[in-house]
Every structure is written in C-alpha cells, then in structure tokens.
Write an enzyme that holds these catalytic residues in place. Sequence first.
Site, mmCIF file in Angstrom:
data_model
loop_
_atom_site.group_PDB
_atom_site.id
_atom_site.type_symbol
_atom_site.label_atom_id
_atom_site.label_comp_id
_atom_site.label_asym_id
_atom_site.label_seq_id
_atom_site.Cartn_x
_atom_site.Cartn_y
_atom_site.Cartn_z
ATOM 1 N N ASP A 210 8.412 5.421 8.434
ATOM 2 C CA ASP A 210 7.912 6.712 8.914
ATOM 3 C C ASP A 210 7.041 7.498 7.938
ATOM 4 O O ASP A 210 6.519 8.562 8.287
ATOM 5 C CB ASP A 210 9.106 7.586 9.348
ATOM 6 C CG ASP A 210 10.106 7.812 8.210
ATOM 7 O OD1 ASP A 210 9.796 7.443 7.057
ATOM 8 O OD2 ASP A 210 11.200 8.343 8.483
ATOM 9 N N GLY A 211 6.910 7.018 6.715
ATOM 10 C CA GLY A 211 6.068 7.732 5.751
ATOM 11 C C GLY A 211 6.731 8.941 5.115
ATOM 12 O O GLY A 211 6.091 9.696 4.383
ATOM 13 N N ASP B 291 7.631 4.845 -9.489
ATOM 14 C CA ASP B 291 8.420 4.611 -8.283
ATOM 15 C C ASP B 291 9.929 4.637 -8.544
ATOM 16 O O ASP B 291 10.590 3.608 -8.653
ATOM 17 C CB ASP B 291 8.022 3.292 -7.601
ATOM 18 C CG ASP B 291 6.785 3.491 -6.739
ATOM 19 O OD1 ASP B 291 6.198 4.589 -6.802
ATOM 20 O OD2 ASP B 291 6.398 2.557 -6.019
ATOM 21 N N GLY C 101 0.821 -1.226 0.000
ATOM 22 C CA GLY C 101 0.000 0.000 0.000
ATOM 23 C C GLY C 101 0.842 1.257 0.000
ATOM 24 O O GLY C 101 2.067 1.228 0.128
ATOM 25 N N ASP D 135 4.421 -4.395 -7.262
ATOM 26 C CA ASP D 135 3.772 -3.173 -6.776
ATOM 27 C C ASP D 135 4.414 -1.932 -7.412
ATOM 28 O O ASP D 135 3.904 -0.829 -7.247
ATOM 29 C CB ASP D 135 3.859 -3.074 -5.247
ATOM 30 C CG ASP D 135 5.283 -3.257 -4.736
ATOM 31 O OD1 ASP D 135 5.889 -4.291 -5.044
ATOM 32 O OD2 ASP D 135 5.786 -2.356 -4.053
HETATM 33 P P1 AMP Z 1 9.133 0.507 -2.738
HETATM 34 O O1 AMP Z 1 9.515 -0.862 -3.181
HETATM 35 O O2 AMP Z 1 10.263 1.377 -2.324
HETATM 36 O O3 AMP Z 1 8.281 1.177 -3.758
HETATM 37 O O4 AMP Z 1 8.253 0.374 -1.409
HETATM 38 C C1 AMP Z 1 7.633 -0.799 -0.965
HETATM 39 C C2 AMP Z 1 6.606 -0.466 0.072
HETATM 40 O O5 AMP Z 1 7.205 0.163 1.192
HETATM 41 C C3 AMP Z 1 5.498 0.457 -0.389
HETATM 42 O O6 AMP Z 1 4.308 0.008 0.202
HETATM 43 C C4 AMP Z 1 5.926 1.788 0.157
HETATM 44 O O7 AMP Z 1 4.846 2.655 0.346
HETATM 45 C C5 AMP Z 1 6.571 1.396 1.477
HETATM 46 N N1 AMP Z 1 7.549 2.372 1.947
HETATM 47 C C6 AMP Z 1 8.753 2.664 1.417
HETATM 48 N N2 AMP Z 1 9.377 3.619 2.119
HETATM 49 C C7 AMP Z 1 8.542 3.960 3.138
HETATM 50 C C8 AMP Z 1 8.614 4.901 4.217
HETATM 51 N N3 AMP Z 1 9.662 5.690 4.413
HETATM 52 N N4 AMP Z 1 7.553 4.965 5.047
HETATM 53 C C9 AMP Z 1 6.484 4.174 4.865
HETATM 54 N N5 AMP Z 1 6.361 3.277 3.896
HETATM 55 C C10 AMP Z 1 7.370 3.163 3.020
HETATM 56 MG MG MG Z 2 6.721 1.269 -4.584
#
Ligand code: AMP
Ligand code: MG
Length: 534
Positions: free
Chosen positions: A145-146, A290, A110, A280
Amino acid sequence: MSQQKWIEAWETLTFDNRFTRHLPADPDESNQIRQVHGACYSRVVPKTVSAPRLIAHSREIAEQLGITPELLRSQQFADVMGGNAVHPSMDPFAMCYGGHQFGNWAGQLGDGRAINLGEVVDVDGRYQTLQLKGAGPTPYSRFADGLAVLRSSVREFLCSEAMHHLGVPTTRALSLVLTGDAVTRDMFYDGNPKQEPGAIVCRVAPSFVRLGSFQIFASRDDVDTLRRLADFTIRHDFPHLGEPSPEVYAEFFAEVCQRTAELMVHWMRVGFVHGVMNTDNLSILGLTIDYGPYGWLEDYDPGWTPNTTDAQGRRYRYGHQPQVAQWNLAQFAGSLLPLVDHDVDVLQKGLHLYVETFDDGWNSMMSAKLGLDKFRGEADQRLFSGLFDVLQLAETDMTLFYRRLADVPSDSDAESVCDLLRDAYYKPAEINDEVRTATADWFSRYQTRLAGAGVSDEKRRARMNRINPLYVLRNYLAQLAIDRSEQGDHSGIAELLEVLRHPYDEQPGREAYAEKRPEWARHRAGCSMLSCSS
Ligand code: AMP
Ligand code: MG
C-alpha cells in the site's frame, strides 16, 4: 496563509534537484504499478492524508537544512512532511532499483513507499535529499500500500538519529508525522490484521542510491542507463575520483567496498543487527539505510537475528553481517562489469580492499574496546576470541559488559572479576564455577596485556568509554516509547532521543535508560523479535 507567504516560508531552504535533472525519467507519469525500463526514477506525488501532525523532529538536521524554528512549528511544515503539500521547488519522485533478497535475485523493487521530495543544499553547501517514507503508493509498490505505521516509523526515526550520535554512518531523520489515517497490518502474518496509526518519516541523506540501483540496469543489459547512473554518482558523490573512465569505475567500486567495510566494523562495535541486508538495503555511500526489523544485541549471541522472517536461515544474524556485506558487494561488482570491459580482476581488488579494511578496522576497533594502546598482532587476536568465548558462557549484556569492564581496576583479583561485572549478567544463577574460572583466566591474560601496554586505569577507562556506548536504542526502550505514542503520548520519543544524543556520557538521573533488558521484554513482540511488517 496566502500562497505567496507559504512559498516564501520555505525560502531559507535552497533546492537544487540534480537527480531528476541529470538522470533519465520514466516518461509515464501515471501512478500505476509497472515495470519501468530505461529510467532511474518515476515522478509521483505523495498521497493526501487526513490530519498531518508533527510529533517528533531532529533539531540538528533541521538546522543543517536551514529550516527555521518558525517553519518547523508551522502547520505547513507538517503538511509537506505528511505529503499534503508540495513546494514548487520540489520535484517528487520514486527511484527504480532491484535487489537480491535473502540471497535470491528479486528483479525490480524500487521505492515502493518512499517518495523523494528533492535535494536541498544545506548550510555547509552539501546536497541532502529529503525523502518521505510511507507517503503512499508509487509505480514500485508491487503488492503493497505504500504506507508505514507509527511503530516502524518511531523505530526508524529514533535509530537513524541514535546511530548518528554513536558515530555510525547513517541516513538521518528530520521529522516524524502522524497522518491521521489508519493503516491495516497483519504484524505476524498470522491472519490477524489490525488497524494501526499511519505515520511518515522524512529521511535525509546525500544520496539514497543503493547497490540494487545499479543491479537493476545490469540485469536488463541496459548499459546506457547503468553508465549514466554510475557517472552521476561518481560526479556528485565521489567527485575526488575524477571524471568517469573504466579505471575510475573500478576505484569507485573499491571505495564503496571500503566504506561498507568501515560500516560493518561500526555495526559490530555497537551491537547493531540490521535484519534485512538485501542488496537493495545497502547504500552506495556506506550509510546504514532502511531501518526495518533491526535490533540491538543485548545478550551477546553472534547467532541472533531480530527478524522473525529470517528466523529459519538466520542469514542476517549479528555475527554474519560482515560476510553478507561482502557477498552483496560481489553481486554489485557483477553489475559493474560492463563498465570495466568485463575485467574481473580489476573489481576483485575492491573485494580484497573490503577484506583488508574490515580486518584492520576490526582489529583496531576491538583493541580500542578493550582500551589497549594499539593492536599488536596474533596474541591480541587470541585475547579477542577468548573474550567472545567468555561472553557466551552465560547470558551477558554486551553493552554493559564493556562499560563495566572499563571500571574494573587492572590489579583486581581475577577470581572476583565476575562479581565486578555482575551487572552485565542476565541470570546470576548461571555464574557458576566454570564461568568464574574461565572469566578469571581470560581476565588474567587481559591483565598481563595491560601491564605490557603501560596504560593507567584512568586512561584505559576513558579510552574504552569513548568507543563503548552506555546508551543504545535497546529494543524494549523503543517499544516503550511506541506504546506511549500509540496511546497519544508522544513525549517518550523526544525523551529517548535526548538520552541517545550523548550515548557515551554518563547521564545522572537517566540510569534507567542504560539498564539491561527487563524479563518482561524477553519474548515480547517488538522487544526481541520483529517481523518485516511495517
Ligand atoms: P525492504 O526490504 O523492507 O526495504 O523493502 C523491499 C521492497 O518492498 C522495497 O522496494 C520497498 O519499497 C517495498 N515495500 C516495503 N513495504 C512496502 C509497502 N508498505 N508498500 C509498498 N512497498 C513496500
Ligand atoms: Mg528497502
């Protein structure tokens, strides 16, 4: 500014939030980390930040959305793009999706740090979702941390726009805002956390739905929500397919396969390595989405991955991207089975179309990269594979190689071709007799092929330079802009963007941006290797 004036300033934008209006919402509006069932999204508002400040923007996207220069310059624009204010026409939410990460099913992921503000009907009547990346925690933040840091936000901002100007389908970037808050990151996961400046990019795309958006519902046997998302996507993003039915779901799948194949051809053409091709991170629209530990191929090495997290398996290496996309689409097909009465064959057609589209696209792309009139079958394929062998004999800059090759007269002495291409080589000492002979052999075959095509050098050069970029977002160029930005000088970002707006044109005075990677950047973090930490 009064509340009324504030609201009016945004009236040049038309919001129409279809995603939240038509799709099932998570009834829980608290911002707690949780598993969300039976819903496509959760409503959540961005986190408040200390001092939002706009440090870069894309003027094309601003115009496309109907954002006036006054609004763009105003503090309230930075407030909204930094997450401190939400206009009443917006309806902020985070999407629920799942995915396969590095080949393994990871369950619910998500939008963990992306918050969609809403959908704008742009000046051409097309829908564009505005999404803040790094705007604070959501129910999908899992253990993180979002937030997002400046270096990764600069990289996302610049690369989105660079890809667009290269003609590669991509999500776009409207703005880059510094939040004024520090974010802690352990860049190499080695126990050395540091405080870094926080930043937020506003991304823009007709849809941020991913392959994993469908997978999550299929994995939970939630066919009702799966169908609702598929119907919504078909009606709004694939309306030419007609009203949803089992046949239309199969056509939808086939079109996603086709678009993804076209995207892979583009990535291979420009030397882009995504770095984290999890399901994703693949868009339903065939857009590049992404931007994390991505990289640009400098030395032509099909085995290269910029992602240090992938250094072992190198699953997402340059040369493997087309196969990975196909694997991802097969997972996506599995999640659509309940919508096509479990008819595997009907989805298999889409996967065949992927292979066909990629092969055809690859052949015509390679022909164009070499300035050939058209693809003429197996003999041309041998010419391409011969070229890839030659490119790996010595460390050779892919981007410069094609541009310099375009300048080599077709009646050149084959023995001298390495001298004419010398700009593209990283280590002159490597250009020994063996390399010279092999390159000369290949060049003679190329000469014969060109003679058969009857294309003038001038035409060939023009044809090649339209498809082989001169300016790409070299990893070290992005890092130099980041270094300056971290010191408070943000002008490097706009300067680089300006160059990247015309990637195929020679830009007198800007030759430095087209140079191959300097030696100091070979092993520097951010220049040749990146972690997922962002
Ligand atoms: P990614 O493969 O980097 O696109 O991220 C995989 C998952 O991790 C996705 O659901 C992102 O929203 C989540 N995510 C990545 N970095 C963060 C962050 N700093 N805080 C919260 N969720 C994260
Ligand atoms: Mg992603």
